[in-house]
Design an enzyme around this catalytic site. Structure first.
Site, PDB file in Angstrom:
ATOM      1  N   CYS A  50       0.838  -1.194   0.000  1.00 28.21           N
ATOM      2  CA  CYS A  50       0.000   0.000   0.000  1.00 28.21           C
ATOM      3  C   CYS A  50       0.871   1.241   0.000  1.00 28.21           C
ATOM      4  CB  CYS A  50      -0.956   0.000   1.174  1.00 28.21           C
ATOM      5  SG  CYS A  50      -0.109   0.097   2.745  1.00 28.21           S
ATOM      6  N   ASP A  75      -7.619   6.492 -39.071  1.00 33.24           N
ATOM      7  CA  ASP A  75      -6.763   6.690 -40.217  1.00 33.24           C
ATOM      8  C   ASP A  75      -7.156   5.614 -41.233  1.00 33.24           C
ATOM      9  OD1 ASP A  75      -4.390   7.525 -41.632  1.00 33.24           O
ATOM     10  OD2 ASP A  75      -3.507   5.644 -40.980  1.00 33.24           O
TER      11      ASP A  75
HETATM   12  N1  LIG Z   1       5.573   8.197 -52.134  1.00 28.01           N
HETATM   13  C1  LIG Z   1       4.428   8.490 -52.755  1.00 28.01           C
HETATM   14  N2  LIG Z   1       4.186   8.020 -53.971  1.00 28.01           N
HETATM   15  C2  LIG Z   1       3.036   8.297 -54.624  1.00 28.01           C
HETATM   16  N3  LIG Z   1       2.075   9.050 -54.103  1.00 28.01           N
HETATM   17  C3  LIG Z   1       2.246   9.562 -52.902  1.00 28.01           C
HETATM   18  C4  LIG Z   1       3.413   9.305 -52.142  1.00 28.01           C
HETATM   19  N4  LIG Z   1       3.288   9.929 -50.958  1.00 28.01           N
HETATM   20  C5  LIG Z   1       2.093  10.528 -50.977  1.00 28.01           C
HETATM   21  N5  LIG Z   1       1.451  10.335 -52.126  1.00 28.01           N
HETATM   22  C6  LIG Z   1       0.146  10.867 -52.532  1.00 28.01           C
HETATM   23  O1  LIG Z   1      -0.319  11.746 -51.529  1.00 28.01           O
HETATM   24  C7  LIG Z   1      -1.543  11.274 -50.966  1.00 28.01           C
HETATM   25  C8  LIG Z   1      -1.576  11.546 -49.483  1.00 28.01           C
HETATM   26  O2  LIG Z   1      -0.604  10.766 -48.832  1.00 28.01           O
HETATM   27  P1  LIG Z   1      -0.638  10.524 -47.260  1.00 28.01           P
HETATM   28  O3  LIG Z   1       0.563   9.736 -46.936  1.00 28.01           O
HETATM   29  O4  LIG Z   1      -0.834  11.832 -46.580  1.00 28.01           O
HETATM   30  O5  LIG Z   1      -1.961   9.684 -47.009  1.00 28.01           O
HETATM   31  P2  LIG Z   1      -2.445   8.207 -47.437  1.00 28.01           P
HETATM   32  O6  LIG Z   1      -1.331   7.251 -47.324  1.00 28.01           O
HETATM   33  O7  LIG Z   1      -3.123   8.259 -48.769  1.00 28.01           O
HETATM   34  O8  LIG Z   1      -3.637   7.843 -46.453  1.00 28.01           O
HETATM   35  P3  LIG Z   1      -3.806   7.924 -44.834  1.00 28.01           P
HETATM   36  O9  LIG Z   1      -3.822   9.358 -44.494  1.00 28.01           O
HETATM   37  O10 LIG Z   1      -5.128   7.303 -44.632  1.00 28.01           O
HETATM   38  O11 LIG Z   1      -2.710   7.162 -44.201  1.00 28.01           O
HETATM   39  C9  LIG Z   1      -1.604   9.805 -51.322  1.00 28.01           C
HETATM   40  O12 LIG Z   1      -2.924   9.341 -51.420  1.00 28.01           O
HETATM   41  C10 LIG Z   1      -0.892   9.781 -52.678  1.00 28.01           C
HETATM   42  O13 LIG Z   1      -1.792  10.136 -53.670  1.00 28.01           O
END
Ligand SMILES: Nc1ncnc2c1ncn2[C@@H]1O[C@H](COP(=O)(O)OP(=O)(O)OP(=O)(O)O)[C@@H](O)[C@H]1O
Ligand SMILES: [Zn+2]
Length: 708
Positions: A15, A397
């Site tokens: 305690c 997300d």
């Molecule tokens: N490395 C990459 N190659 C191609 N597209 C990209 C890349 N990074 C981001 N994007 C583009 O930007 C958008 C937003 O990316 P972000 O990482 O913010 O979210 P997400 O992965 O789509 O989804 P969440 O937010 O649900 O995790 C993606 O949907 C994509 O279209």
């Protein structure tokens, strides 16, 4: 000044009083730099200056203070009550009380009876009386123990030694019971460690030798035969099997394991044999970390517990004062009888002591946290249990939470204007895209690289890679800047029109696919559509959240509106916010909190860390494999199952209900007993028994949370 950290489990620590005593005893000991006591876990973490003391010396010191060191964690629940000094003195007190009573009935001289009763009183009050006085003198606090001590002593002085002894006996037995149940309750979680075997079959110099698990080193290869438990965390080198990882994730459905997958300590291997490379030592494995985190959580009081403790600190002195006034005012001012009012004052002090009230919250919480952990939900403290019970909105997300986070390329389309150029083929597009994306860690990037490799395309050389967070990436290919990313990146940032494939783009997005565009500063080359599979139980999980009383389930994503809407419809999400940057997600969470109340945000921590921090409760999923998520989340779902969140909400709501019932019951008992005491209707034995009974009922009721 930095020292060596030592973690010790000790006996007899159950305690806050013990904790304070231990801390006082060790603070100032040469070489002891820092002392943190975890009373609920019976654990002490010390920082030692090894030049001036040694762990052995400290163990001796602890032994001297009455807290001998236990050899192994997890033994808490198995400690025999017959070895607990508090139980022993209490039983002695009971035996002496009985002897006194028998002797009195047999007509022995009063001196003998008195002697036995006094001995019973001394034995019963030995521990709580000392605590009462230490608290009073060292911390200047009037505790419940002092109320009881005063009542017992005054009753005896008034010529009622049997009543005094009985009070001491009953109170001490309930204290011992309370300590024992708490120890057992928290032992339930430490016992998880027993699931990991004591020896591991380690490959040393080409031979498999059994070594104690504590001696397994990171990098060692060990063998797990069919039906055996996994000794520590590791990565499978060879073999396939299905493994039950219920101790870690709370889910007994076996999970398939093969080369490259992670296995956790305490999991039970199925039919196959696995060769595993250890990634942690025994002391640091996921199971040990879970136990450690739960033990810490059990010390972290929620708001209601802190409130009751504050209340108790003010209330107990007031009870003592009121008792005093009750004993003197009526005789002095209203010609009352001194004896009558003194007796009533004693009864009043016992009646008003808030024992049951004080125990109702912590015992319930300890049980709840342990149960949740055994079901794969790690809640990091009382506050979060309270907040989970009133969650209004769950924000999710998309990537990695609603979906598996392992997307695949489904379609590739070329812009006809670009494809008309010499050598401009799908292979070239994929080669250039993969050349850019191989520098990115984004799940979409991994999908593109994987697809290019599977298509047998040579990955192009790209210079000057740069990530455009939340939009895409860029780099130089054959001397010119090349971009890969969302359609918005091209249309809005680069001013490149995508008209030729606009319809195709809309169609793919409406199917729930994420479309990534590849192109240079002047014209688009083509589209890559990528689809992440929804988790199989996402729909059921969201229905379960609604059933648990969540008003709104909201999706927050960086992806585009159409894709997000398509997926949201499939799983029954109420509201979608798309095209969000990480900081926009945090702003959305703030807005949701403002309009609806408590928000739980579930994410993978990749691009939603700010939102997780902003939410009332940040929830990590699949936390078993990822250290950061396990440590930083407020609530960690060990497995990959979103349905566990609804379970956590319901458990928290049950905890809330049990606490409320307990508080109401203890308050009611106090009110009735105080009324009885003041009116003279109740005698001391009546209130003592009622008081202890209510405490037992409250403990029993709190322990209901062990089953859920
Ligand atoms: N490395 C990459 N190659 C191609 N597209 C990209 C890349 N990074 C981001 N994007 C583009 O930007 C958008 C937003 O990316 P972000 O990482 O913010 O979210 P997400 O992965 O789509 O989804 P969440 O937010 O649900 O995790 C993606 O949907 C994509 O279209
Ligand atoms: Zn009590």
């Amino acid at each position: 000044m930095s020292g060596k950290q030592v973690e010790l489990y000790v006996e007899n620590l159950d305690c806050e009083n013990d904790a304070a005593k231990l801390k006082r005893g060790l603070t100032g000991t040469p070489g002891v730099l820092d002392v943190t006591v975890y009373p609920k876990a019976a654990k002490v973490i010390l920082t030692l200056d090894e030049g001036r003391t040694s762990p052995d010396a400290v163990q001796e010191r602890l032994e001297g203070l009455g807290f001998p060191v236990r050899r192994q964690r997890g033994k808490a629940g198995t400690v025999s009550p017959w070895k607990n000094p508090k139980v022993l003195t209490s039983l002695a007190s009971g035996a002496l009380l009985l002897a006194g009573w028998l002797v009195a009935r047999a007509g022995f001289p009063p001196a003998v009876t008195w002697g036995l009763y006094l001995a019973s009183l001394a034995s019963g009050a030995y521990y709580f009386g000392r605590e009462a006085l230490e608290e009073l003198m060292l911390e200047r606090e009037v505790g419940i123990e002092l109320l009881m001590l005063v009542a017992a002593v005054v009753a005896t002085l008034m010529g009622e030694p049997m009543e005094g002894a009985m009070l001491a006996f009953l109170y001490s037995i309930s204290e011992a019971m309370e300590g024992y149940t708490e120890q057992k309750t928290r032992g339930a979680i430490a016992a998880l460690m027993e699931l990991a075997p004591k020896v591991a079959l380690v490959r040393r110099d080409g031979r498999d030798v059994e070594v104690p698990v504590e001696e397994v080193r990171v990098g060692d290869t060990f063998l797990v035969r069919p039906g055996e438990a996994v000794p520590t965390d590791g990565v499978v080198l060879s073999g396939t099997s299905s493994v039950n990882q219920a101790p870690v994730t709370g889910e007994s459905v076996p999970v398939d394991k093969g080369e490259g997958t992670t296995v956790f300590a305490g999991s039970i291997n199925g039919e196959g044999s696995l060769e595993v490379k250890a990634t942690t030592t025994y002391a640091n494995n996921t199971l040990a970390r879970i136990i450690h985190l739960v033990e810490e959580a059990q010390e972290k009081k929620g708001e209601s517990q802190r409130f009751i403790e504050r209340f108790g600190r003010r209330y107990s002195p007031l009870v003592l004062l009121a008792g005093l006034l009750l004993a003197v005012i009526p005789p002095l001012l209203f010609h009352g009888d001194w004896g009558t009012w003194l007796a009533r004052a004693v009864v009043f002090v016992v009646a008003a002591a808030p024992c049951a009230l004080v125990i109702s919250v912590p015992i319930t919480l300890v049980a709840t946290l342990g149960t949740a952990a055994r079901r794969g939900v790690l809640i990091k403290g009382g506050t979060y249990v309270e907040q989970l019970a009133t969650v209004k909105v769950v924000a999710l997300d998309k990537t990695g939470t609603l979906t598996r986070g392992r997307p695949d390329v489904t379609d590739v389309r070329l812009f006809s204007a670009w494809a008309a150029g010499p050598g401009n083929t799908e292979a070239k597009l994929l080669s250039a895209a993969a050349g850019l994306e191989r520098y990115s860690q984004h799940p979409l990037a991994l999908a593109i690289v994987r697809h290019a490799q599977q298509a047998g395309v040579q990955v192009a050389e790209v210079q000057g890679f740069q990530s455009l967070t939340g939009a895409g990436a860029t780099g130089r290919y054959e001397g010119t800047p090349l971009y890969v990313g969302s359609p918005a990146l091209f249309q809005e940032k680069l001013g490149v029109r995508l008209d030729a494939l606009e319809q195709e783009l809309a169609r793919l997005q409406a199917e729930g696919k994420t479309v990534v565009v590849l192109g240079d500063e002047k014209s688009p080359w083509g589209l890559v559509a990528i689809r992440d599979t929804l988790r199989p139980n996402a729909r059921a999980a969201i229905a379960a959240l609604h059933a648990a009383g969540v008003r709104k389930v909201v999706m927050l994503t960086g992806d585009n509106e159409r894709t997000a809407q398509a997926l949201a419809r499939e799983v029954g999400i109420d509201e979608v916010h798309s095209d969000l940057k990480p900081e926009d997600k945090a702003a959305q969470v703030r807005e949701l909190t403002r309009t609806h109340g408590n928000v739980a945000m579930v994410g993978d921590g990749v691009n939603d860390a700010p939102a997780l921090a902003e939410a009332t409760i940040g929830v990590a999923m699949g936390a078993a494999g990822t250290d950061v998520a396990l440590e930083t989340a407020d609530v960690a779902l060990m497995g990959d199952n979103l349905e566990r969140l609804a379970y956590a909400l319901k458990l928290a709501q049950r905890n809330h209900a049990v606490v409320r019932q307990n508080l109401a019951l203890s308050a009611l008992v106090i009110i009735v007993m105080v009324a009885g005491a003041l009116s003279g209707a109740f005698t001391l034995p009546v209130v003592v028994v009622a008081h202890e009974l209510s405490e037992f009922v409250v403990i029993g009721s709190g322990l209901r949370m062990l089953r859920a």
